[in-house]
Design a protein around this motif. Structure first.
Motif, PDB file in Angstrom:
ATOM      1  N   GLN A 127       0.827  -1.210   0.000  1.00 14.38           N
ATOM      2  CA  GLN A 127       0.000   0.000   0.000  1.00 14.38           C
ATOM      3  C   GLN A 127       0.864   1.264   0.000  1.00 14.38           C
ATOM      4  N   LEU A 128       1.986   1.214   0.729  1.00 15.22           N
ATOM      5  CA  LEU A 128       2.892   2.359   0.771  1.00 15.22           C
ATOM      6  C   LEU A 128       3.480   2.640  -0.614  1.00 15.22           C
ATOM      7  N   GLU A 129       3.897   1.587  -1.305  1.00 16.44           N
ATOM      8  CA  GLU A 129       4.471   1.775  -2.642  1.00 16.44           C
ATOM      9  C   GLU A 129       3.448   2.366  -3.599  1.00 16.44           C
ATOM     10  N   LYS A 130       2.201   1.950  -3.461  1.00 14.84           N
ATOM     11  CA  LYS A 130       1.153   2.502  -4.330  1.00 14.84           C
ATOM     12  C   LYS A 130       0.938   3.983  -4.024  1.00 14.84           C
ATOM     13  N   LEU A 131       0.937   4.339  -2.727  1.00 14.08           N
ATOM     14  CA  LEU A 131       0.773   5.750  -2.350  1.00 14.08           C
ATOM     15  C   LEU A 131       1.944   6.577  -2.873  1.00 14.08           C
ATOM     16  N   GLU A 132       3.163   6.073  -2.701  1.00 14.03           N
ATOM     17  CA  GLU A 132       4.340   6.829  -3.131  1.00 14.03           C
ATOM     18  C   GLU A 132       4.377   6.965  -4.648  1.00 14.03           C
ATOM     19  N   ALA A 133       3.927   5.943  -5.354  1.00 14.50           N
ATOM     20  CA  ALA A 133       3.858   6.050  -6.815  1.00 14.50           C
ATOM     21  C   ALA A 133       2.840   7.114  -7.222  1.00 14.50           C
ATOM     22  N   THR A 134       1.747   7.191  -6.490  1.00  7.24           N
ATOM     23  CA  THR A 134       0.730   8.197  -6.782  1.00  7.24           C
ATOM     24  C   THR A 134       1.254   9.598  -6.488  1.00  7.24           C
ATOM     25  N   LEU A 135       1.970   9.743  -5.372  1.00 12.28           N
ATOM     26  CA  LEU A 135       2.571  11.039  -5.047  1.00 12.28           C
ATOM     27  C   LEU A 135       3.545  11.466  -6.130  1.00 12.28           C
ATOM     28  N   ALA A 136       4.369  10.530  -6.585  1.00 14.90           N
ATOM     29  CA  ALA A 136       5.347  10.850  -7.624  1.00 14.90           C
ATOM     30  C   ALA A 136       4.651  11.247  -8.918  1.00 14.90           C
ATOM     31  N   ALA A 137       3.601  10.506  -9.267  1.00 14.25           N
ATOM     32  CA  ALA A 137       2.879  10.807 -10.499  1.00 14.25           C
ATOM     33  C   ALA A 137       2.179  12.156 -10.435  1.00 14.25           C
ATOM     34  N   ALA A 138       1.765  12.555  -9.233  1.00 10.61           N
ATOM     35  CA  ALA A 138       1.078  13.843  -9.056  1.00 10.61           C
ATOM     36  C   ALA A 138       2.048  15.001  -8.904  1.00 10.61           C
ATOM     37  N   GLY A 139       3.355  14.710  -8.981  1.00  9.06           N
ATOM     38  CA  GLY A 139       4.338  15.781  -8.827  1.00  9.06           C
ATOM     39  C   GLY A 139       4.450  16.274  -7.404  1.00  9.06           C
ATOM     40  N   LEU A 140       4.225  15.392  -6.432  1.00 12.29           N
ATOM     41  CA  LEU A 140       4.244  15.781  -5.014  1.00 12.29           C
ATOM     42  C   LEU A 140       5.428  15.189  -4.267  1.00 12.29           C
ATOM     43  N   THR A 141       6.440  14.756  -5.004  1.00 11.49           N
ATOM     44  CA  THR A 141       7.636  14.231  -4.352  1.00 11.49           C
ATOM     45  C   THR A 141       8.292  15.351  -3.553  1.00 11.49           C
ATOM     46  N   PRO A 142       8.545  15.153  -2.270  1.00 10.34           N
ATOM     47  CA  PRO A 142       9.105  16.240  -1.453  1.00 10.34           C
ATOM     48  C   PRO A 142      10.575  16.456  -1.736  1.00 10.34           C
ATOM     49  N   ALA A 143      11.080  17.606  -1.278  1.00 10.20           N
ATOM     50  CA  ALA A 143      12.505  17.890  -1.398  1.00 10.20           C
ATOM     51  C   ALA A 143      13.292  16.836  -0.654  1.00 10.20           C
ATOM     52  N   GLY A 144      14.352  16.344  -1.282  1.00  7.67           N
ATOM     53  CA  GLY A 144      15.180  15.324  -0.649  1.00  7.67           C
ATOM     54  C   GLY A 144      14.825  13.924  -1.075  1.00  7.67           C
ATOM     55  N   GLY A 145      13.749  13.746  -1.866  1.00  9.34           N
ATOM     56  CA  GLY A 145      13.426  12.412  -2.355  1.00  9.34           C
ATOM     57  C   GLY A 145      12.151  11.858  -1.769  1.00  9.34           C
ATOM     58  N   MET A 146      11.640  10.820  -2.396  1.00  5.39           N
ATOM     59  CA  MET A 146      10.373  10.234  -1.986  1.00  5.39           C
ATOM     60  C   MET A 146      10.419   9.701  -0.566  1.00  5.39           C
ATOM     61  N   HIS A 147      11.603   9.218  -0.140  1.00  2.00           N
ATOM     62  CA  HIS A 147      11.684   8.653   1.207  1.00  2.00           C
ATOM     63  C   HIS A 147      11.554   9.715   2.287  1.00  2.00           C
ATOM     64  N   ARG A 148      11.299  10.999   1.912  1.00  2.00           N
ATOM     65  CA  ARG A 148      11.180  12.069   2.894  1.00  2.00           C
ATOM     66  C   ARG A 148       9.737  12.523   3.093  1.00  2.00           C
ATOM     67  N   HIS A 149       8.767  11.877   2.471  1.00  2.00           N
ATOM     68  CA  HIS A 149       7.399  12.382   2.587  1.00  2.00           C
ATOM     69  C   HIS A 149       6.874  12.175   4.004  1.00  2.00           C
ATOM     70  N   PRO A 150       5.997  13.068   4.488  1.00  2.00           N
ATOM     71  CA  PRO A 150       5.590  13.056   5.903  1.00  2.00           C
ATOM     72  C   PRO A 150       4.686  11.911   6.306  1.00  2.00           C
ATOM     73  N   LEU A 151       4.127  11.165   5.348  1.00  5.19           N
ATOM     74  CA  LEU A 151       3.197  10.088   5.681  1.00  5.19           C
ATOM     75  C   LEU A 151       3.884   8.733   5.816  1.00  5.19           C
ATOM     76  N   ARG A 152       5.201   8.704   5.706  1.00  8.77           N
ATOM     77  CA  ARG A 152       5.915   7.429   5.744  1.00  8.77           C
ATOM     78  C   ARG A 152       5.778   6.759   7.115  1.00  8.77           C
ATOM     79  N   PRO A 153       5.908   5.426   7.179  1.00 13.42           N
ATOM     80  CA  PRO A 153       5.709   4.703   8.445  1.00 13.42           C
ATOM     81  C   PRO A 153       6.590   5.204   9.583  1.00 13.42           C
TER      82      PRO A 153
END
Length: 699
Positions: A127-153
């Motif tokens: 589920q996390l990979e699907k969310l992160e793929a959606t964030l990336a596709a929406a252009g919402l990847t945070p500064a510093g890379g996808m592993h920096r988004h605030p919703l991560r486990p």
């Protein structure tokens, strides 16, 4: 920012998801605790060690007692961690600079935290990979890379940690909560991730139609972690300049430094110019004999230095430098030319790591300052085509070449390079420095006057004769006239309570606009008009606005007199009063500071309205992108002592200032976005620390 083009409408939807995730925290924690209370007794029964078994049972018992409090407090803990993650995680206990301050108990708790985060992430990975793929596709990847988004486990587990630290429980209970609760959260968190991915799917589809492609820094986090075997305990020993194997020997600082050997003899030799040739020959011989000198590749150079390392702390130092440079070279906020300069500096930093471990623990170390100045200043440009970036890179390249040609391994060569860079940058922007100084003086003067005006406005509203006054008259007295009185007091050197007698205007205006009192001051109207003109001119009030206020007050006085005499005249038509703002600057102050005015405040509103702090807790030094005709890069270079005014500086030297209200409004609208809240080098070292935490938790 990251490599994506972030769209304000998608950011708003993303922020709504984050807010809703925090609100849903109560249900998430309630389900987690219910599952824990069902399963932990059985888990404890399978623990062979009687002490551990009893401690786990105790933790479950305390959990039951605290169930309601934990459920109610978790949303706020989540919100705090979300905000911290958005701001760049500098408040996290996983920062590089905090390692020296951690005791053994904190080390173990943080190891449990990292272990719990890994377990939770493994359980929700699809589920996390699907969310992160959606964030990336929406252009919402945070500064510093996808592993920096605030919703991560990890952020959810840190929220549990925050909650546990705030609860009145023993360290033993707290540690077991950290160890056992995160995996029990997986089922509900997976459902939450799936729901958010579904909610963001339209934004992702729209972004792809617009040609936007989500980008990360291109380097998987797991691959980076596998590149090091650092553990936290080893890293902490390195920061203390001592490893377990060095316990019985002192670390000799700079024992292998070219400069430490050469400079003392050079001071003697310059007294005899005939020895200059001999000195140059010695320098060339030392540089030619340096480890890795003449190698064809950076990897072979690293290997040569590893062979040169005589102590474990030296080998660890080399590894930390290598990982730090890797992180900096992959940072999407740095332009390619800057990343190349950082990579060019790696050999010099590796040589330094062999002889000077202070580089890791001393933030003021010349080498760390060089690296920080390079990376931080480079954030002033978002594109290599921006004006001024070419000059910046020319200076940077010259200083880097000189540093590498010097071949020194101690801090002295970095100190020389640092001074050279600072002098070159200062000479390149004298106008910018003067602009900033002039703007700060104007803003400091404005804030001081506004704070005093706010206090005077409250005193006016508390007057008994103000209770029935028309809101338009009160808007004048608590707005521009409070500024007049404040300016008079600040300029007065005699200590008078009411310099220039401007307090008389307050009473006269209040009485003149109220029918029961208007007749008492009717004879003073001409004097009143003259005093208002005089006062408003003292603060450079715009003449057109002064005329509008005078017309409005005259109409209010005529209406009050007609009502008092029973003639009941129809109020004369007049222009509306000038728009009132919470913080006022004189025209010259606005010009000198590039002030962006607030939106208007209704006339009936109080003189002061509370403002919330910016969500990201912007600190001086942070870089942001501001939207005008297009996006422009600015740096927050000054914030007033009372947090009333903020000033941003452009690479060209121009300034732009605004109130906290305006700043919050732009953040909320998506017309101001954070690029970097904290030093890039700190973030790269924090990434090394996180890798060490992950390695520690797997042992």
């Amino acid at each position: 920012m990251s490599g994506t083009t972030q769209q304000p409408q998608y950011q708003s939807l993303y922020r709504a998801c984050i807010k809703d995730a925090a609100v849903a925290g109560a249900e998430l924690m309630q389900a987690t605790l219910s599952r824990a209370l069902r399963e932990l007794p059985g888990t404890a029964a399978r623990v062979s060690d009687v002490v551990d078994r009893n401690l786990l049972l105790e933790a479950a018992g305390v959990l039951k007692e605290q169930q309601q409090a934990l459920t109610g407090a978790f949303p706020q803990a989540l919100l705090a961690e979300f905000a911290q993650a958005i701001a760049g995680d500098r408040g996290s206990s996983l920062s590089f600079d905090s390692l020296q301050l951690l005791g053994d108990e904190q080390l173990q708790e943080n190891a449990d935290l990292v272990h719990g985060a890994r377990e939770l992430e493994a359980a929700v990975r699809p589920q996390l990979e699907k969310l992160e793929a959606t964030l990336a596709a929406a252009g919402l990847t945070p500064a510093g890379g996808m592993h920096r988004h605030p919703l991560r486990p990890e952020v959810y587990v840190r929220s549990i940690y925050r909650l546990a630290r705030q609860s009145p429980v023993s360290p033993a209970v707290r540690r077991r909560w950290l160890r056992y609760l995160p995996p029990l959260m997986a089922e509900e968190l997976a459902q939450s991730y799936a729901a958010m991915a579904q909610r963001l799917q339209p934004a992702a589809a729209a972004s792809q139609e617009d040609g936007l492609v989500g980008m990360d820094d291109g380097v998987p986090q797991e691959a980076r972690d596998q590149a090091t075997q650092l553990t936290i305990r080893e890293l902490r020993k390195l920061l203390s300049a001592q490893s377990a194997d060095d316990a019985n020997e002192s670390v000799v600082i700079f024992s292998e430094s070219d400069f430490s050997h050469t400079v003392p003899s050079a001071l003697e030799m310059v007294q005899d110019m005939r020895k200059v040739d001999q000195l140059l020959l010695q320098l060339r011989q030392r540089q030619a004999a340096m480890p890795g000198r003449g190698r064809d590749s950076l990897e072979s150079f690293r290997e040569a230095l590893r062979q040169e390392a005589k102590r474990p702390s030296q080998a660890l130092g080399l590894e930390v430098v290598h990982l730090m440079v890797d992180n900096l070279s992959a940072d999407p906020r740095l332009l390619p030319g800057v990343r190349g300069i950082v990579r060019d500096l790696e050999p010099a930093l590796l040589r330094l790591a062999l002889v000077d471990p202070r580089f890791f623990s001393d933030r003021e170390h010349p080498a760390r300052q060089v690296l920080e100045q390079i990376t931080q200043r480079s954030l002033a440009w978002s594109s290599a085509d921006d004006p001024g970036f070419g000059t910046f890179m020319d200076v940077l390249q010259q200083a880097t070449d000189a540093l590498l040609d010097a071949g020194g391994t101690g801090p002295e060569s970095f100190e020389i390079a640092l001074h050279a860079l600072q002098e070159a940058w200062d000479e390149a922007q004298p106008r910018g420095r003067r602009n900033r100084e002039r703007a700060v003086r104007a803003l400091m003067r404005a804030e001081q006057r506004n704070l005093l005006a706010e206090r005077l406005a409250r005193q006016i509203l508390e007057r008994p004769d103000a209770a029935s006054a028309p809101p338009e008259a009160l808007a004048f007295l608590t707005g521009p006239w409070a500024q007049v009185m404040a300016q008079a007091r600040l300029a007065d050197t005699t200590g008078a309570e009411d310099p220039w007698g401007y307090g008389w205007v307050v009473q006269t205006v209040l009485w003149s606009v109220q029918p029961p009192l208007a007749a008492r001051v009717a004879a003073h109207q001409r004097t009143l008009v003259a005093r208002i003109d005089e006062g408003l001119s003292s603060i450079d009030h715009l003449p057109a606005d002064t005329d509008r206020w005078q017309n409005l007050l005259s109409a209010l006085r005529d209406l009050a007199l007609s009502t008092a005499t029973g003639s009941a005249l129809r109020p004369a038509d007049h222009e509306p009063p000038p728009e009132r703002v919470n913080t006022w600057l004189a025209p010259l102050e606005m010009h000198e500071s590039g002030f962006v005015p607030d939106s208007a405040i209704p006339l009936g509103a109080p003189a002061s309205q509370p403002d919330t702090l910016p969500p990201q807790e912007l600190e001086v030094g942070a870089y942001v992108d501001l939207q005008g005709d297009g996006w422009e890069r600015w740096q927050l270079t000054w914030a007033s002592p009372h947090g009333l005014l903020f000033m941003f500086t452009h690479a060209s030297g121009s300034t732009r200032s605004m109130t906290r209200r305006k700043l919050n409004g732009m953040l909320g609208q998506g017309s101001l976005r954070l690029v970097s809240a904290h030093p890039v080098v700190d973030g790269a070292l924090d990434a090394v620390a996180r890798a060490a935490w992950r390695n520690s938790s797997s042992l």
